[in-house]
Design a protein around this motif. Structure first.
Motif, PDB file in Angstrom:
ATOM      1  N   PRO A  19      32.734 -32.341  32.269  1.00 23.41           N
ATOM      2  CA  PRO A  19      33.786 -31.205  30.779  1.00 23.41           C
ATOM      3  C   PRO A  19      32.681 -30.657  29.504  1.00 23.41           C
ATOM      4  CG  PRO A  19      34.247 -33.830  31.230  1.00 23.41           C
ATOM      5  CD  PRO A  19      33.428 -33.056  32.157  1.00 23.41           C
ATOM      6  N   VAL A  20      31.670 -31.607  29.364  1.00 21.35           N
ATOM      7  CA  VAL A  20      31.237 -31.692  27.877  1.00 21.35           C
ATOM      8  C   VAL A  20      30.096 -30.837  28.477  1.00 21.35           C
ATOM      9  CG1 VAL A  20      31.578 -34.024  26.882  1.00 21.35           C
ATOM     10  CG2 VAL A  20      29.436 -34.181  27.865  1.00 21.35           C
ATOM     11  N   GLY A  21      30.249 -29.973  29.860  1.00 24.69           N
ATOM     12  CA  GLY A  21      28.608 -28.527  29.700  1.00 24.69           C
ATOM     13  C   GLY A  21      27.963 -29.096  30.501  1.00 24.69           C
ATOM     14  N   GLU A  22      27.408 -31.072  30.158  1.00 20.76           N
ATOM     15  CA  GLU A  22      26.423 -31.642  31.164  1.00 20.76           C
ATOM     16  C   GLU A  22      26.407 -31.395  32.806  1.00 20.76           C
ATOM     17  OE1 GLU A  22      25.189 -35.184  29.625  1.00 20.76           O
ATOM     18  OE2 GLU A  22      27.657 -35.103  28.345  1.00 20.76           O
ATOM     19  N   VAL A  23      25.634 -31.103  33.495  1.00 25.71           N
ATOM     20  CA  VAL A  23      25.129 -31.530  35.048  1.00 25.71           C
ATOM     21  C   VAL A  23      26.174 -32.605  35.615  1.00 25.71           C
ATOM     22  CG1 VAL A  23      23.864 -31.665  36.884  1.00 25.71           C
ATOM     23  CG2 VAL A  23      23.158 -29.674  35.347  1.00 25.71           C
ATOM     24  N   VAL A  24      26.936 -32.653  36.387  1.00 22.85           N
ATOM     25  CA  VAL A  24      27.592 -34.182  36.383  1.00 22.85           C
ATOM     26  C   VAL A  24      26.816 -34.754  37.677  1.00 22.85           C
ATOM     27  CG1 VAL A  24      29.548 -34.813  38.142  1.00 22.85           C
ATOM     28  CG2 VAL A  24      29.474 -33.079  36.707  1.00 22.85           C
ATOM     29  N   ASP A  25      26.412 -36.336  37.232  1.00 20.33           N
ATOM     30  CA  ASP A  25      25.514 -36.857  38.118  1.00 20.33           C
ATOM     31  C   ASP A  25      25.851 -38.344  38.218  1.00 20.33           C
ATOM     32  OD1 ASP A  25      23.362 -38.124  38.976  1.00 20.33           O
ATOM     33  OD2 ASP A  25      22.351 -38.428  36.905  1.00 20.33           O
ATOM     34  N   GLY A  26      26.282 -38.638  39.600  1.00 17.75           N
ATOM     35  CA  GLY A  26      26.989 -39.528  40.010  1.00 17.75           C
ATOM     36  C   GLY A  26      25.688 -40.545  39.638  1.00 17.75           C
ATOM     37  N   GLN A  27      24.708 -40.469  40.132  1.00 17.12           N
ATOM     38  CA  GLN A  27      23.598 -41.756  38.902  1.00 17.12           C
ATOM     39  C   GLN A  27      23.690 -42.078  37.686  1.00 17.12           C
ATOM     40  OE1 GLN A  27      22.754 -44.062  41.767  1.00 17.12           O
ATOM     41  NE2 GLN A  27      22.656 -42.536  42.981  1.00 17.12           N
ATOM     42  N   GLY A  28      24.020 -41.408  37.299  1.00 19.54           N
ATOM     43  CA  GLY A  28      23.962 -41.670  35.942  1.00 19.54           C
ATOM     44  C   GLY A  28      25.370 -41.889  35.522  1.00 19.54           C
ATOM     45  N   PHE A  29      26.477 -41.851  36.262  1.00 19.38           N
ATOM     46  CA  PHE A  29      28.296 -42.743  35.841  1.00 19.38           C
ATOM     47  C   PHE A  29      27.960 -44.115  35.949  1.00 19.38           C
ATOM     48  CE2 PHE A  29      31.964 -44.758  37.558  1.00 19.38           C
ATOM     49  CZ  PHE A  29      32.648 -44.453  36.285  1.00 19.38           C
ATOM     50  N   ALA A  30      27.245 -44.255  37.157  1.00 22.70           N
ATOM     51  CA  ALA A  30      26.885 -45.431  37.797  1.00 22.70           C
ATOM     52  C   ALA A  30      26.214 -46.279  36.959  1.00 22.70           C
ATOM     53  CB  ALA A  30      25.972 -45.351  39.394  1.00 22.70           C
ATOM     54  N   ARG A  31      25.191 -45.942  36.584  1.00 26.93           N
ATOM     55  CA  ARG A  31      24.095 -46.478  35.653  1.00 26.93           C
ATOM     56  C   ARG A  31      24.907 -47.311  34.447  1.00 26.93           C
ATOM     57  NH1 ARG A  31      20.409 -42.378  34.601  1.00 26.93           N
ATOM     58  NH2 ARG A  31      22.296 -41.760  32.560  1.00 26.93           N
ATOM     59  N   ASP A  32      25.593 -45.894  33.453  1.00 29.69           N
ATOM     60  CA  ASP A  32      26.450 -46.767  32.474  1.00 29.69           C
ATOM     61  C   ASP A  32      27.325 -47.380  32.770  1.00 29.69           C
ATOM     62  OD1 ASP A  32      24.571 -44.685  31.265  1.00 29.69           O
ATOM     63  OD2 ASP A  32      26.347 -43.376  31.006  1.00 29.69           O
ATOM     64  N   PHE A  33      28.339 -47.471  33.951  1.00 32.34           N
ATOM     65  CA  PHE A  33      29.459 -47.604  34.331  1.00 32.34           C
ATOM     66  C   PHE A  33      28.641 -49.375  34.681  1.00 32.34           C
ATOM     67  CE2 PHE A  33      32.371 -48.696  37.678  1.00 32.34           C
ATOM     68  CZ  PHE A  33      33.561 -49.566  36.713  1.00 32.34           C
ATOM     69  N   ARG A  34      27.135 -49.795  35.218  1.00 27.62           N
ATOM     70  CA  ARG A  34      26.765 -51.111  35.324  1.00 27.62           C
ATOM     71  C   ARG A  34      26.212 -51.096  34.207  1.00 27.62           C
ATOM     72  NH1 ARG A  34      24.099 -48.463  39.416  1.00 27.62           N
ATOM     73  NH2 ARG A  34      22.669 -48.333  38.541  1.00 27.62           N
ATOM     74  N   ALA A  35      25.740 -51.263  33.236  1.00 25.61           N
ATOM     75  CA  ALA A  35      25.961 -51.100  31.789  1.00 25.61           C
ATOM     76  C   ALA A  35      26.805 -52.036  31.389  1.00 25.61           C
ATOM     77  CB  ALA A  35      24.648 -50.601  30.722  1.00 25.61           C
ATOM     78  N   LEU A  36      27.784 -51.390  31.323  1.00 30.85           N
ATOM     79  CA  LEU A  36      29.206 -51.824  30.294  1.00 30.85           C
ATOM     80  C   LEU A  36      29.794 -53.262  31.416  1.00 30.85           C
ATOM     81  CD1 LEU A  36      31.072 -48.375  29.834  1.00 30.85           C
ATOM     82  CD2 LEU A  36      30.356 -50.183  28.296  1.00 30.85           C
ATOM     83  N   LEU A  37      29.933 -53.113  32.671  1.00 34.11           N
ATOM     84  CA  LEU A  37      30.145 -54.437  33.266  1.00 34.11           C
ATOM     85  C   LEU A  37      28.909 -55.576  32.579  1.00 34.11           C
ATOM     86  CD1 LEU A  37      30.597 -52.633  37.126  1.00 34.11           C
ATOM     87  CD2 LEU A  37      32.407 -53.504  35.567  1.00 34.11           C
ATOM     88  N   ALA A  38      27.795 -55.350  33.316  1.00 40.53           N
ATOM     89  CA  ALA A  38      27.184 -56.566  32.296  1.00 40.53           C
ATOM     90  C   ALA A  38      27.261 -56.602  30.908  1.00 40.53           C
ATOM     91  CB  ALA A  38      25.675 -55.771  32.740  1.00 40.53           C
TER      92      ALA A  38
END
Length: 342
Positions: A19-38
């Motif tokens: 939605p902000v014009g960047e390439v969608v990357d499932g691993q990018g989501f996973a990386r940020d999600f894991r960091a938040l969870l930790a």
């Protein structure tokens, strides 16, 4: 255990523009999600409950897939859910939702369709969970020919329901399994004797999972025999999936070993089948798989087999005294089992 939830994710890759014009990357989501969870020390089950309280339903297995990167959120519904997830985790707006393409379809990442086959197909369940400090070994029994995708999804649901997503790793050094058939040729009990070796400090639990070839109206029952006690259990009658957490007397230190014996009593109404196999996620010094049958009602042929990522080896087995057995030394990851015909 709690309510059984299903999440249908289509196969294939996922690409697109966010939605902000960047390439969608499932691993990018996973990386940020894991960091938040930790950082927030949040559990997936707790997150699922918080989301439900806010009117958004995302099951713990789906959250686990998002965390590992084996699936990525996509589509309008997932975008809404991720925005609420940001609120629950007190993350800046857009921190996670920037990775979600509202025009895409939810899919698993990097999967390929499996060829159709009439023979039993077995998936290496370590494929999405490479061994490591946060991995755990699953003792998975398959009675009948469970398909790859079904087995993998079933084990994911079971481990989540048992709360064993981040248990310490145990490795089977040796395992001996005996399946008993009754006089009608129906599978009744599986007895497993295992020598485990801890790979990290603090290991005290291992899960055992049984998958039957057809649905059931009754439950399987796990009976600890020695070296362990029964913890939480999980059943999914519709999919023929039964699991239990088995707890060691004391936590192990890294490289300590322990021997356990447990017995699984299959559902009373289990359908007869002609395949039994055990899956290893790591190399074992020895694995032995046996089937005990009534000599008055003996199968006409027996075949032992083992399968890894490269090939399947199979050969005729000659029973001795009402017992058919196949064994492999220094084997795994892979599957070892027996097939028979009447």
């Amino acid at each position: 255990m709690g309510e059984h939830e299903r999440n249908g994710l289509a196969e294939g890759g996922i690409e697109g523009v966010g939605p902000v014009g960047e390439v969608v990357d499932g691993q990018g989501f996973a990386r940020d999600f894991r960091a938040l969870l930790a950082a927030r020390r949040s559990s997936l089950r707790g997150l699922s409950l918080h989301l439900t309280e806010r009117g958004v339903h995302v099951s713990t297995p789906l959250l686990a897939a998002w965390r590992s990167g084996t699936a990525a959120p996509a589509g309008v519904d997932h975008l809404t859910a991720v925005r609420v997830l940001e609120e629950v985790l007190t993350a800046p707006a857009g921190h996670l939702s920037r990775w979600v393409d509202p025009t895409a379809t939810p899919r698993r990442l990097g999967e390929q369709r499996q060829p159709a086959s009439s023979s039993p197909v077995v998936t290496d369940l370590a494929a999405d969970r490479a061994p490591g400090p946060d991995g755990d070994l699953l003792a998975v029994e398959e009675v009948g020919g469970s398909r790859d995708a079904r087995a993998a999804a079933a084990v994911d649901r079971a481990r989540t329901a048992l709360g064993l997503e981040r248990t310490g790793q145990l490795v089977e050094r040796s395992v001996d399994l005996v399946l008993e058939l009754d006089a009608r040729g129906v599978e009744r009990r599986i007895t497993q004797r295992t020598e485990w070796v801890a790979q990290v400090d603090g290991v005290d639990t291992f899960p055992a999972v049984l998958i039957t070839a057809s649905p059931s109206r009754s439950r399987a029952r796990v009976e600890p025999v020695s070296g362990c006690r029964l913890g939480p259990t999980y059943s999914d009658l519709a999919d023929g999936v039964f699991a239990a957490a088995l707890v060691l007397p004391v936590p192990l230190r890294a490289q300590e070993s322990v021997t356990t014996v447990h017995r699984t009593h299959l559902p009373e109404d289990v359908a007869p089948d002609t395949v039994y196999e055990h899956r290893l996620l790591h190399r074992a010094e020895r694995i032995s798989v046996a089937v005990v049958f009534d000599p008055e009602h003996a199968p006409s042929t027996w075949q032992g087999f083992s399968r890894d990522d490269v090939e399947e080896r199979a050969g005729e087995v000659v029973p001795q005294g009402g017992v058919a057995r196949v064994a492999r030394d220094d084997f795994g990851p892979g599957v070892v089992g027996l097939r028979w015909t009447w």
